[in-house]
Design an enzyme around this catalytic site. Sequence first.
Site, PDB file in Angstrom:
ATOM      1  CG  HIS A  97      -1.976   1.019   1.169  1.00 23.30           C
ATOM      2  ND1 HIS A  97      -1.718   2.345   1.449  1.00 23.30           N
ATOM      3  CD2 HIS A  97      -3.290   0.943   0.833  1.00 23.30           C
ATOM      4  CE1 HIS A  97      -2.849   3.037   1.283  1.00 23.30           C
ATOM      5  NE2 HIS A  97      -3.811   2.214   0.905  1.00 23.30           N
ATOM      6  CD  GLU A 167      -5.253   1.461  -3.193  1.00 14.64           C
ATOM      7  OE1 GLU A 167      -6.433   1.557  -2.843  1.00 14.64           O
ATOM      8  OE2 GLU A 167      -4.319   1.411  -2.385  1.00 14.64           O
ATOM      9  N   GLY A 173      -7.940   8.919  -0.236  1.00 16.16           N
ATOM     10  CA  GLY A 173      -8.433   9.735   0.879  1.00 16.16           C
ATOM     11  C   GLY A 173      -8.615  11.211   0.545  1.00 16.16           C
TER      12      GLY A 173
HETATM   13  C1  PEP Z   1      -6.873   2.983   0.294  1.00 17.85           C
HETATM   14  O1  PEP Z   1      -6.302   3.424   1.273  1.00 17.85           O
HETATM   15  O2  PEP Z   1      -6.520   1.897  -0.180  1.00 17.85           O
HETATM   16  C2  PEP Z   1      -7.961   3.759  -0.294  1.00 17.85           C
HETATM   17  C3  PEP Z   1      -8.363   3.427  -1.483  1.00 17.85           C
HETATM   18  O3  PEP Z   1      -8.448   4.779   0.475  1.00 17.85           O
HETATM   19  P1  PEP Z   1      -9.733   5.698   0.125  1.00 17.85           P
HETATM   20  O4  PEP Z   1     -10.805   4.809  -0.429  1.00 17.85           O
HETATM   21  O5  PEP Z   1     -10.104   6.319   1.436  1.00 17.85           O
HETATM   22  O6  PEP Z   1      -9.274   6.703  -0.874  1.00 17.85           O
END
Ligand code: PEP
Length: 251
Positions: A97, A167, A173
Site C-alpha cells: 500500500h 491506486e 483519501g
Molecule cells: C486505500 O487506502 O486503499 C484507499 C483506497 O483509500 P480511500 O478509499 O479512502 O481513498
Amino acid sequence: MDNKIRKSLVAGNWKMNGDTQSLEMIKKISKLDFHNNCDVAICPPATLLMEAVRKTSESPLMIGAQDCHHLEKGAYTGEISAKMLQDLGVKIVILGHSERRLHCHETNQLIRRKATAAHKSNILPVICIGESETEKESGLTEAVVIEQIADSMPDTSNHLNTVIAYEPIWAIGTGKTPSLEEIYRVHTAIRNHVRKNNGEDIARQIRILYGGSVKSDNSKEIFEIADVDGALVGGASLNSEEFSSIVRSVA
Ligand code: PEP
C-alpha cells in the site's frame, strides 16, 4: 477486452481504525446478500483479525490483513508472518500500500518477497501500485505503475494467487479520482504488461482493482469500466451502509 469474465473483488481497508466494538460491523457485513459475481473482503487492523475470522466463519466474507512479513518466523519484533495469518484463517493480505511504501520505506523488492511469502501460505496478496501527483503531472503514470508491478509481482504469480490494485496516491483519501478514461488506460496498460510477462491466459483472468476515493456515488461507473474488476476501498469501508452499497453496485 472481454471484461467481466473475472469475478469482482471489493475489499475494505480499515487501516489503523476500528476497535473491538467494530466487530459488530464486520458481522453485519458478513450477512450481506453476497452475489455470485463478487468476492468481498474486510481488512481490519491486526488486533481484530482473530475475532473477525471467528465471527464470520459461516460467511463467504474474507478477512484480510494489511501487511505481512516476508519471513516465516524469527527475531523480528512487532512483525506478523504470512504463516501466522494463515494459522488464524486469514485469506487475503494487502501488500505495498502506498502508505507503507511511504511511511515504512517498502520497496518493490520487499513487496515481491512478501507476496512470495503470502503465496507459500496460501494467502491471496493484493499488490498495490500507483503514481504520485507529480509523476502523473509529468506524464509518467504508466511507466511508474508498470515498473512497480514488474518489480513487485513474483514470477510465480497468476490469476488464482494474485490480485493487483491500481491506486493513484493522489486519489487516496482525497475525494479526487482519475477520469474513467484514465482508469481504463492504466488498467489496460497493466493488463498488457501481465500479458507480455505471464501470457494471455493469466492476463485475461487476473483481477485488477481500482482504489482511491471510491464511494457509493462513483462505484457503479468505475465498475463498468472494462478491465476494472472491483475496488480497494479505504474510508468508505468504515461505514457498513456505504460499503454495502458499493458492493451492491458491482454488476
Ligand atoms: C486505500 O487506502 O486503499 C484507499 C483506497 O483509500 P480511500 O478509499 O479512502 O481513498
